[in-house]
Enzyme design. Structure first.
Site, short mmCIF file in Angstrom:
data_model
loop_
_atom_site.label_atom_id
_atom_site.label_comp_id
_atom_site.label_asym_id
_atom_site.label_seq_id
_atom_site.Cartn_x
_atom_site.Cartn_y
_atom_site.Cartn_z
N HIS B 58 0.86 -1.19 0.00
CA HIS B 58 0.00 0.00 0.00
C HIS B 58 0.90 1.24 0.00
O HIS B 58 2.04 1.19 0.47
CB HIS B 58 -0.90 0.00 1.24
CG HIS B 58 -2.02 -1.00 1.19
ND1 HIS B 58 -3.04 -1.05 2.13
CD2 HIS B 58 -2.29 -2.00 0.29
CE1 HIS B 58 -3.87 -2.02 1.82
NE2 HIS B 58 -3.45 -2.63 0.72
N GLU B 60 0.99 3.85 1.88
CA GLU B 60 1.51 4.22 3.21
C GLU B 60 2.71 3.37 3.61
O GLU B 60 3.69 3.87 4.17
CB GLU B 60 0.44 4.03 4.30
CG GLU B 60 -0.83 4.81 4.10
CD GLU B 60 -1.91 4.00 3.39
OE1 GLU B 60 -1.59 3.38 2.35
OE2 GLU B 60 -3.05 3.99 3.84
N CYS B 88 -6.00 1.62 5.95
CA CYS B 88 -6.61 0.36 6.36
C CYS B 88 -5.99 -0.07 7.70
O CYS B 88 -5.01 0.52 8.16
CB CYS B 88 -6.38 -0.71 5.28
SG CYS B 88 -4.73 -1.45 5.32
N CYS B 91 -2.14 -0.64 7.60
CA CYS B 91 -1.34 0.58 7.50
C CYS B 91 -1.42 1.41 8.78
O CYS B 91 -0.41 1.97 9.23
CB CYS B 91 -1.80 1.41 6.30
SG CYS B 91 -1.42 0.60 4.72
#
Lengths: 154, 154
Positions: B58, B60, B88, B91
């Site tokens: 992701h 992040e 999410c 993260c």
């Protein structure tokens, strides 16, 4: 049943070996292994957060990333993960993202666990996939490694 | 106050650029940037889960790992993270592990968010560090990118 139990134990022994190797590198002793649907061990790893300067380099994440790379997929349906300690919320959520089928873990982690305590990652409607979870496998040995490690640190 | 607001917006513009670049690679358009205590942009990334076959890639996580590598540390106290979508659970927990000081995000994510909904990662006693959270920054543009992307997929 005996065969099933010995398979659990032998897979967890791989994770425990990775935990011991992590301790010898000065890392918190947690280890993990990923098993493909055909029973093959496709990835194994121990913590490397200090060595790699990477807060995401927990044993579960490293093993998961290696298994995904080997499979050429960001999802691993039908795969199992063994880990010596209850996954933290980051790792639990990553395993759900990857659609891991089953998680077998050793020691409970009342301080930082994310499955049976704290945010209980798989217990929310927003969790898109809930792996089956089996706990307490070779827990005494996993706990002993952690206790020894933190006792020496003092 | 106007200066502070324009700083927020310009940092989020970097994250939005990364989200647009992700969309052009066929990835879910989410982007992130990490800002050091001195105001410097030390890392920026967009989603690459498909390209890398990595469920943890992701925006992040990629930005966080790059910033940690640059700092030579697995912790980033005093650092801020900008991201176009609510993180999410994976993260959010990674950002807490890294001791990020502040999270600025754009659009809310009722389906998969982990801060304001679902497991509410920072709302548990087991969370060892709670970043300050600021939401809704350039949210309309972040939402538009996501809607366009998923509309084209149909």
């Amino acid at each position: 049943m005996k065969d099933v139990m010995s398979r659990f134990t032998s897979h967890m022994e791989i994770a425990l070996d990775e935990a011991r190797a992590a301790a010898s590198r000065g890392e918190v002793p947690v280890g993990a292994a990923v098993i493909a649907p055909d029973g093959q061990v496709v990835a194994r790893a121990g913590n490397r957060t200090r060595e790699l300067n990477d807060p995401t380099a927990h044993a579960e994440i490293l093993a998961l990333r290696a298994a995904c790379a080997a499979a050429g997929s960001e999802r691993l349906p039908g795969y199992d993960l063994y880990v010596t300690l209850e996954p933290c919320p980051m790792c639990a959520a990553a395993l759900a993202n990857a659609r891991i089928a089953r998680i077998y873990y050793g020691a409970a982690d009342p301080k930082s666990g994310g499955i049976a305590q704290g945010p209980r990652i798989f217990a929310h409607p927003q969790c898109h996939h809930r792996p089956e979870v089996y706990d307490g496998i070779n827990a005494a040995e996993a706990e002993r490694l952690l206790k020894d490690f933190f006792q020496k640190k003092r």
